[in-house]
Write a protein that holds these residues in place. Structure first.
Motif, PDB file in Angstrom:
ATOM      1  N   LYS A 137      17.806 -14.318-152.728  1.00 30.93           N
ATOM      2  CA  LYS A 137      19.149 -13.818-153.027  1.00 30.93           C
ATOM      3  C   LYS A 137      19.112 -12.460-153.721  1.00 30.93           C
ATOM      4  O   LYS A 137      20.129 -11.781-153.818  1.00 30.93           O
ATOM      5  CB  LYS A 137      19.884 -14.814-153.927  1.00 30.93           C
ATOM      6  N   PHE A 138      17.939 -12.081-154.233  1.00 32.16           N
ATOM      7  CA  PHE A 138      17.836 -10.884-155.061  1.00 32.16           C
ATOM      8  C   PHE A 138      17.121  -9.748-154.331  1.00 32.16           C
ATOM      9  O   PHE A 138      16.178  -9.975-153.572  1.00 32.16           O
ATOM     10  CB  PHE A 138      17.078 -11.200-156.356  1.00 32.16           C
ATOM     11  N   LYS A 139      17.563  -8.537-154.602  1.00 35.59           N
ATOM     12  CA  LYS A 139      16.910  -7.340-154.084  1.00 35.59           C
ATOM     13  C   LYS A 139      16.684  -6.362-155.243  1.00 35.59           C
ATOM     14  O   LYS A 139      17.450  -6.352-156.208  1.00 35.59           O
ATOM     15  CB  LYS A 139      17.766  -6.672-153.010  1.00 35.59           C
ATOM     16  N   GLN A 140      15.647  -5.559-155.119  1.00 39.27           N
ATOM     17  CA  GLN A 140      15.339  -4.611-156.192  1.00 39.27           C
ATOM     18  C   GLN A 140      16.381  -3.502-156.248  1.00 39.27           C
ATOM     19  O   GLN A 140      16.813  -2.984-155.230  1.00 39.27           O
ATOM     20  CB  GLN A 140      13.952  -3.995-155.991  1.00 39.27           C
ATOM     21  N   HIS A 141      16.766  -3.180-157.465  1.00 34.69           N
ATOM     22  CA  HIS A 141      17.697  -2.070-157.707  1.00 34.69           C
ATOM     23  C   HIS A 141      17.082  -1.145-158.751  1.00 34.69           C
ATOM     24  O   HIS A 141      16.471  -1.601-159.714  1.00 34.69           O
ATOM     25  CB  HIS A 141      19.043  -2.595-158.225  1.00 34.69           C
ATOM     26  N   THR A 142      17.226   0.153-158.550  1.00 34.50           N
ATOM     27  CA  THR A 142      16.669   1.138-159.469  1.00 34.50           C
ATOM     28  C   THR A 142      17.786   1.810-160.254  1.00 34.50           C
ATOM     29  O   THR A 142      18.719   2.369-159.662  1.00 34.50           O
ATOM     30  CB  THR A 142      15.862   2.200-158.717  1.00 34.50           C
ATOM     31  N   PHE A 143      17.703   1.731-161.565  1.00 34.67           N
ATOM     32  CA  PHE A 143      18.656   2.419-162.429  1.00 34.67           C
ATOM     33  C   PHE A 143      18.164   3.833-162.726  1.00 34.67           C
ATOM     34  O   PHE A 143      16.955   4.073-162.831  1.00 34.67           O
ATOM     35  CB  PHE A 143      18.834   1.672-163.753  1.00 34.67           C
ATOM     36  N   GLU A 144      19.103   4.753-162.879  1.00 31.10           N
ATOM     37  CA  GLU A 144      18.768   6.131-163.212  1.00 31.10           C
ATOM     38  C   GLU A 144      19.120   6.478-164.649  1.00 31.10           C
ATOM     39  O   GLU A 144      18.743   7.531-165.143  1.00 31.10           O
ATOM     40  CB  GLU A 144      19.487   7.092-162.254  1.00 31.10           C
ATOM     41  N   LYS A 145      19.840   5.591-165.310  1.00 28.40           N
ATOM     42  CA  LYS A 145      20.225   5.834-166.699  1.00 28.40           C
ATOM     43  C   LYS A 145      20.479   4.495-167.395  1.00 28.40           C
ATOM     44  O   LYS A 145      20.642   3.460-166.739  1.00 28.40           O
ATOM     45  CB  LYS A 145      21.471   6.722-166.770  1.00 28.40           C
TER      46      LYS A 145
END
Length: 303
Positions: free
Chosen positions: A204-212
């Protein structure tokens, strides 16, 4: 609309413009001379997690259970959870967890008047000014910690000089509707208070990248939190509200600290994303339009 309300609305509109980088915060408020710790980082001993819950007990249960299942081995976590006593499901959930004796976890549940709870900066500022922790994580109740989160926190925060950091990568679900199987399973587990994290299916989960450092992923050095609070100086962000409001103060907080934060490889942080928002009035045209807009954005970003 009253004059004070109009003035606060005007100030908030201006701050959204200013905090975008057009106007320096130091023109109006005390700010750090630079966004770095002015001494050598020390090994992490005390860490505070600050969360809010308004009618999301089925999500909060998983956050609390993740701390019970995966507590730190070599430092203490103070868990500060803000809630309203009128939210009976959350009150029942808290009553269950605060009687659990977990090594290196100290529960610190704090009731707030509903109107103060619904402006998130009020509780966050209260926690920031009173914290005794080395670092404090301002998060949301839909964030879940994994088996390696605490050990990686200790490793990363014991050597980082920035006053604001955030987990660069997290796992997130797609935007889930209220009848999604995952959310239904969350609700059914909460009734028993024996929360099983295995229902959080990895697929159910996918990687997400935060920029701040934004929203639920703001980790602040304790000295900066105690000195500057959480938008304490900005009156419009310390006013109680009748409904959950959009959290523009997150941007203002970074503006005051003078940094977007430093990304760090903090492991196994997960977020359950959901359509229903506490600030939306249920079954209204505006709520349906906002939900439809969020669905569209989510589909476009997931392509």
């Amino acid at each position: 609309m009253s004059l004070p309300t109009m003035m606060n609305s005007g100030l908030e509109f201006f701050l959204r413009f200013a905090a975008s980088g057009y106007v320096p915060a130091r023109w109006f408020y005390p700010t750090p001379s630079d966004p770095f710790i002015n001494h050598n980082p020390k090994p992490l001993k005390n860490f505070e997690v600050v969360s809010h819950c308004w009618q999301y007990s089925h999500l909060l249960a998983f956050q609390l259970q993740s701390l019970v299942d995966y507590p730190p081995e070599d430092f203490e976590i103070i868990y500060t959870g803000f809630y309203s006593e009128s939210d009976t499901k959350t009150v029942e959930l808290i009553a269950h967890f605060e009687q659990l004796n977990v090594k290196n976890i100290r529960w610190n549940f704090q009731p707030l008047p509903k109107t103060s709870l619904l402006r998130r900066a009020i509780g966050r500022n209260q926690a920031a000014k009173s914290t005794r922790a080395d670092w404090i994580w301002f998060t949301d109740c839909d964030v879940i910690f994994g088996p390696e989160t605490c050990s990686s926190l200790r490793k990363q925060l014991s050597k980082k000089r920035s006053i604001l950091v955030f987990p660069e990568h997290v796992r997130r679900t797609a935007l889930l509707c209220k009848n999604d199987v995952l959310l239904d399973s969350c609700k059914s587990k909460v009734k028993k208070f024996g929360v099983d994290l295995s229902v959080l299916v990895p697929q159910k989960f996918k990687q997400h990248t935060f920029e701040k450092a934004t929203g639920a992923v703001q980790i602040v050095h304790g000295d900066a939190a105690r000195k500057y609070g959480y938008c304490e100086q900005i009156n419009c962000y310390q006013q109680p509200q009748e409904r959950w409001v959009k959290t523009y103060e997150d941007r203002a907080f970074r503006w005051i600290l003078g940094t977007h934060g430093a990304p760090r490889p903090i492991k196994q942080v997960s977020i359950i994303r959901h359509e229903e928002k506490g600030r939306y009035k249920k079954d209204t045209l505006s709520a349906r339009l906002r939900t439809a807009n969020r669905r569209l954005k989510d589909k476009l970003l997931s392509r």
